[in-house]
Scaffold this motif. Structure first.
Motif, PDB file in Angstrom:
ATOM      1  N   PHE A  24      44.245   9.911 -37.596  1.00 31.72           N
ATOM      2  CA  PHE A  24      43.220  10.078 -38.624  1.00 31.72           C
ATOM      3  C   PHE A  24      43.601  11.225 -39.562  1.00 31.72           C
ATOM      4  CE2 PHE A  24      39.297  11.946 -40.256  1.00 31.72           C
ATOM      5  CZ  PHE A  24      38.653  10.829 -40.756  1.00 31.72           C
ATOM      6  N   THR A  28      44.674  10.418 -43.403  1.00 34.23           N
ATOM      7  CA  THR A  28      43.747  10.829 -44.466  1.00 34.23           C
ATOM      8  C   THR A  28      44.372  11.905 -45.353  1.00 34.23           C
ATOM      9  OG1 THR A  28      42.656  12.262 -42.879  1.00 34.23           O
ATOM     10  CG2 THR A  28      41.562  10.210 -43.379  1.00 34.23           C
ATOM     11  N   PHE A  31      47.129  10.001 -47.420  1.00 33.48           N
ATOM     12  CA  PHE A  31      46.729   8.882 -48.279  1.00 33.48           C
ATOM     13  C   PHE A  31      46.129   9.366 -49.613  1.00 33.48           C
ATOM     14  CE2 PHE A  31      44.041   5.163 -49.402  1.00 33.48           C
ATOM     15  CZ  PHE A  31      45.034   4.206 -49.429  1.00 33.48           C
ATOM     16  N   VAL A  35      47.201   8.313 -53.440  1.00 40.18           N
ATOM     17  CA  VAL A  35      46.302   7.700 -54.427  1.00 40.18           C
ATOM     18  C   VAL A  35      46.264   8.554 -55.690  1.00 40.18           C
ATOM     19  CG1 VAL A  35      43.875   7.161 -54.903  1.00 40.18           C
ATOM     20  CG2 VAL A  35      44.868   6.526 -52.719  1.00 40.18           C
ATOM     21  N   TYR A 165      28.225  25.320 -41.568  1.00 44.15           N
ATOM     22  CA  TYR A 165      28.455  24.063 -42.290  1.00 44.15           C
ATOM     23  C   TYR A 165      29.861  24.074 -42.900  1.00 44.15           C
ATOM     24  CZ  TYR A 165      23.495  23.878 -41.523  1.00 44.15           C
ATOM     25  OH  TYR A 165      22.270  23.881 -40.922  1.00 44.15           O
ATOM     26  N   ALA A 168      31.283  21.227 -44.889  1.00 46.92           N
ATOM     27  CA  ALA A 168      30.757  21.072 -46.252  1.00 46.92           C
ATOM     28  C   ALA A 168      31.602  21.882 -47.217  1.00 46.92           C
ATOM     29  CB  ALA A 168      29.309  21.522 -46.321  1.00 46.92           C
ATOM     30  N   ASN A 171      34.758  20.042 -47.787  1.00 43.03           N
ATOM     31  CA  ASN A 171      34.571  18.926 -48.714  1.00 43.03           C
ATOM     32  C   ASN A 171      34.486  19.433 -50.148  1.00 43.03           C
ATOM     33  OD1 ASN A 171      34.393  17.252 -46.525  1.00 43.03           O
ATOM     34  ND2 ASN A 171      32.168  17.255 -46.456  1.00 43.03           N
ATOM     35  N   MET A 172      33.844  20.583 -50.312  1.00 46.97           N
ATOM     36  CA  MET A 172      33.587  21.065 -51.666  1.00 46.97           C
ATOM     37  C   MET A 172      34.840  21.626 -52.340  1.00 46.97           C
ATOM     38  SD  MET A 172      31.060  24.088 -52.904  1.00 46.97           S
ATOM     39  CE  MET A 172      32.289  25.337 -52.736  1.00 46.97           C
TER      40      MET A 172
ATOM     41  N   MET B  26      24.697  21.801 -46.445  1.00 47.86           N
ATOM     42  CA  MET B  26      25.735  20.791 -46.260  1.00 47.86           C
ATOM     43  C   MET B  26      25.738  19.826 -47.456  1.00 47.86           C
ATOM     44  SD  MET B  26      27.939  19.151 -44.325  1.00 47.86           S
ATOM     45  CE  MET B  26      27.807  19.281 -42.561  1.00 47.86           C
ATOM     46  N   THR B  30      28.760  19.350 -50.606  1.00 43.02           N
ATOM     47  CA  THR B  30      29.522  18.107 -50.433  1.00 43.02           C
ATOM     48  C   THR B  30      29.212  17.094 -51.515  1.00 43.02           C
ATOM     49  OG1 THR B  30      29.448  18.450 -48.062  1.00 43.02           O
ATOM     50  CG2 THR B  30      30.035  16.259 -48.792  1.00 43.02           C
ATOM     51  N   PHE B 168      35.772   5.227 -39.418  1.00 42.75           N
ATOM     52  CA  PHE B 168      35.800   6.212 -40.509  1.00 42.75           C
ATOM     53  C   PHE B 168      37.173   6.298 -41.171  1.00 42.75           C
ATOM     54  CE2 PHE B 168      32.148   7.416 -37.953  1.00 42.75           C
ATOM     55  CZ  PHE B 168      31.178   7.337 -38.942  1.00 42.75           C
ATOM     56  N   LEU B 169      38.189   5.938 -40.434  1.00 42.30           N
ATOM     57  CA  LEU B 169      39.509   5.883 -41.055  1.00 42.30           C
ATOM     58  C   LEU B 169      39.509   4.791 -42.120  1.00 42.30           C
ATOM     59  CD1 LEU B 169      42.471   6.804 -41.129  1.00 42.30           C
ATOM     60  CD2 LEU B 169      42.974   5.112 -39.393  1.00 42.30           C
ATOM     61  N   ASN B 172      37.433   5.894 -45.143  1.00 48.08           N
ATOM     62  CA  ASN B 172      38.167   6.871 -45.955  1.00 48.08           C
ATOM     63  C   ASN B 172      39.177   6.176 -46.858  1.00 48.08           C
ATOM     64  OD1 ASN B 172      38.036   9.957 -45.680  1.00 48.08           O
ATOM     65  ND2 ASN B 172      37.576   9.259 -43.622  1.00 48.08           N
ATOM     66  N   LEU B 173      39.930   5.265 -46.259  1.00 44.99           N
ATOM     67  CA  LEU B 173      40.957   4.566 -47.034  1.00 44.99           C
ATOM     68  C   LEU B 173      40.311   3.713 -48.128  1.00 44.99           C
ATOM     69  CD1 LEU B 173      43.516   3.479 -44.262  1.00 44.99           C
ATOM     70  CD2 LEU B 173      43.418   5.567 -45.584  1.00 44.99           C
ATOM     71  N   TYR B 176      39.151   5.745 -51.179  1.00 41.58           N
ATOM     72  CA  TYR B 176      40.215   6.153 -52.101  1.00 41.58           C
ATOM     73  C   TYR B 176      40.829   4.951 -52.819  1.00 41.58           C
ATOM     74  CZ  TYR B 176      39.730  10.730 -50.002  1.00 41.58           C
ATOM     75  OH  TYR B 176      39.225  11.920 -49.575  1.00 41.58           O
ATOM     76  N   VAL B 177      40.861   3.816 -52.124  1.00 45.50           N
ATOM     77  CA  VAL B 177      41.373   2.608 -52.782  1.00 45.50           C
ATOM     78  C   VAL B 177      40.488   2.247 -53.978  1.00 45.50           C
ATOM     79  CG1 VAL B 177      41.553   0.101 -52.466  1.00 45.50           C
ATOM     80  CG2 VAL B 177      42.672   1.625 -50.864  1.00 45.50           C
ATOM     81  N   TRP B 179      38.791   4.220 -55.757  1.00 44.60           N
ATOM     82  CA  TRP B 179      39.049   5.239 -56.767  1.00 44.60           C
ATOM     83  C   TRP B 179      40.176   4.795 -57.707  1.00 44.60           C
ATOM     84  CZ3 TRP B 179      41.217  10.641 -55.278  1.00 44.60           C
ATOM     85  CH2 TRP B 179      40.602  11.629 -56.032  1.00 44.60           C
TER      86      TRP B 179
END
Lengths: 257, 261
Positions: A24, A28, A31, A35, A165, A168, A171-172, B26, B30, B168-169, B172-173, B176-177, B179
């Motif tokens: 994973f 991730t 990838f 992209v 968190y 978060a 992610n940000m 959170m 995010t 979740f893998l 995620n893919l 982005y695809v 996108w």
């Protein structure tokens, strides 16, 4: 000193192996840069901008190192917290920073997969020639950038100890740093406020060093600046980490999720 | 009445339970702060490459921002039931499955709308994005349709969470695809034919194209074909998602694998 170096080296190898085993994590963090590299390459083509494809591949690759550092450094503290091992690490006789530092360095190191994959992808899909103007300096610039990013990860990890968190924050911060450090858009074209911010971030200088080594120029100043900033991050990260860990223990929030 | 209760009360409770970890500390970084820089980044990358106007990137990314909710939250809405151990009790109830399913979609879609609206506001505040006032209701409609379509797509992925070990893998893919393939930052005409073809079967592609046309003053009538295509794509994904949900339920009961990984 010798024990500290040994602990760092052993921890680094351990975490590189551990992270590499996580499909994973590797998929991730590899990838997204692919992209991004593809998107930016098509944008460059559609906009008729010439000669930027290696520039794009390198930028997206360093973005991958950043993603890996961010996701790994933030996530790792959180994963330790979820698994109940964070308290054990904090309570271990070794200094906390010496336990976390190898982890943040390892996350940045695993990001090299992204750099390699974007360069190979660029070559296979877009026919980007991988011709390095200064191959020796490129070989120096990549580990220096990885070190700089890994040490920046240490500063981030310290805040993750206190901040529940953490993911978060992970992610940000992905796009802000991608934007501000000029990985794909030259810093000179960014808004005025972004430029001073970029100067204190190692990815800016690490990226410059890698690009100048690959595309031509003098990367030594950028390389030195990356290492200097890395040293500053190490000091800052150590101080913050010890203090944030102490605060978390005082408030009994270390294990709270 | 029971159906409405299952959709709204049941859906609301399940959302609060499955996403109890979403705290403002959170959610804001995010879902709101990070995507601001996504918009800024692509606008400046577009300027650097001399490609399209700022409005092109603001619209593409503001619509796509809802995908974070549409893909990830949708996936979690189903996959986390299994992970939290509540899937088997849920499926043991005699409640009709469709209202359960739709009830889980609504809060996710509402969240996507908030995020997308925030993206447009940021585009307006920071980048001077100014669509004609008369086009805003139509723009809102297109965003609603796009968010629906993406949420349905997310539930299709989420349904695999009833069977797959690590859904979740996949999400995620897929995120982005989308996108890359949906014309968010690269015009479809600039992509290779096969990528554009795949993109036309994904959520957002037609919605973003319609929103871009509306943002420069086109009428809703002139983009109705794109809006209907987006709606049709979303409906197909919804049917597939529900079909998979039911199929995996039956299969899970038969093989006693609802809670195994």
């Amino acid at each position: 000193m010798k024990r500290a170096l040994r602990l760092t080296a052993v921890g680094w190898v351990f975490h590189v192996k551990g992270l590499t085993m996580s499909g994973f994590f590797v998929v991730t963090t590899t990838f997204l840069p692919l992209v991004l590299a593809t998107t930016a390459s098509y944008m460059a083509r559609a906009g008729q901008r010439q000669g930027t494809l290696l520039y794009v591949s390198l930028g997206a690759g360093v973005m991958g190192i950043w993603s890996s550092t961010l996701f790994g450094s933030g996530g790792a503290i959180q994963w330790q917290r979820w698994q109940g091992t964070l308290e054990l690490i904090v309570a271990a006789p070794a200094r906390f920073v010496l336990v976390i530092l190898p982890l943040t360095l390892a996350t940045a190191t695993v990001g090299i997969y992204s750099l390699a994959s974007t360069l190979i992808w660029g070559w296979l899909v877009f026919g980007v020639p991988f011709h390095l103007v200064h191959p020796f300096l490129f070989v120096l610039a990549v580990p220096a950038a990885v070190l700089g990013l890994g040490l920046l990860g240490l500063v981030l990890a310290s805040t993750f100890v206190l901040y529940r968190y953490a993911n978060a924050l992970s992610n940000m911060l992905e796009f802000p740093v991608l934007f501000v450090t000029g990985l794909l858009v030259p810093v000179a074209l960014l808004p005025g406020w972004a430029q001073p911010v970029s100067w204190v971030l190692a990815p800016t200088w690490g990226m410059n060093a890698i690009r100048q080594a690959a595309l031509g120029g003098s990367p030594l100043d950028d390389l030195a600046m990356t290492l200097l900033l890395g040293a500053c991050y190490l000091v800052l990260g150590s101080v913050l980490l010890e203090n944030f860990a102490r605060l978390a223990r005082d408030r009994a929030t270390l294990a709270l999720t | 009445m029971t159906t409405m209760r299952l959709v709204f009360v049941g859906g609301g409770i399940s959302y609060r339970a499955l996403f109890n970890w979403i705290h403002p500390a959170m959610y804001v970084p995010t879902m709101l702060l990070g995507p601001i820089f996504q918009i800024l980044f692509f606008v400046y990358l577009g300027r650097y490459n001399g490609l399209q106007s700022d409005s092109f990137f603001v619209v593409g990314n503001a619509v796509q921002m809802s995908g974070m909710a549409g893909v990830f939250a949708s996936t979690m809405s189903i996959a986390n039931e299994r992970q939290f151990g509540t899937l088997a009790p849920l499926l043991a109830t005699p409640a009709a499955r469709l209202p359960i399913f739709v009830g889980r979609m609504l809060p996710v879609a509402a969240n996507g709308l908030v995020v997308s609206a925030f993206g447009f506001c940021i585009g307006s505040l920071l980048l001077g994005f100014r669509p004609p006032l008369s086009s805003i209701p139509a723009l809102a409609l297109v965003v609603v349709v796009s968010v629906f379509s993406c949420t349905a797509f997310g539930f299709t992925l989420g349904s695999f969470g009833m069977r797959a070990r690590d859904v979740f893998l996949i999400s995620n893919l897929a995120y982005y695809v989308m996108w890359l393939f949906c014309g968010v930052n690269v015009p479809l005409s600039a992509l290779p034919g096969w990528m554009a073809t795949i993109g036309r079967g994904l959520p957002f592609t037609h919605g973003i194209a319609a929103a871009r046309a509306l943002a420069v003053g086109a009428s809703l009538g002139s983009v109705s074909g794109q809006v209907l295509k987006e709606l049709a794509i979303g409906s197909v994904y919804l049917i597939v998602a529900f079909g998979l949900f039911r199929a995996f339920e039956v299969e899970g009961r038969r093989r006693a694998s609802l809670e195994t990984y």
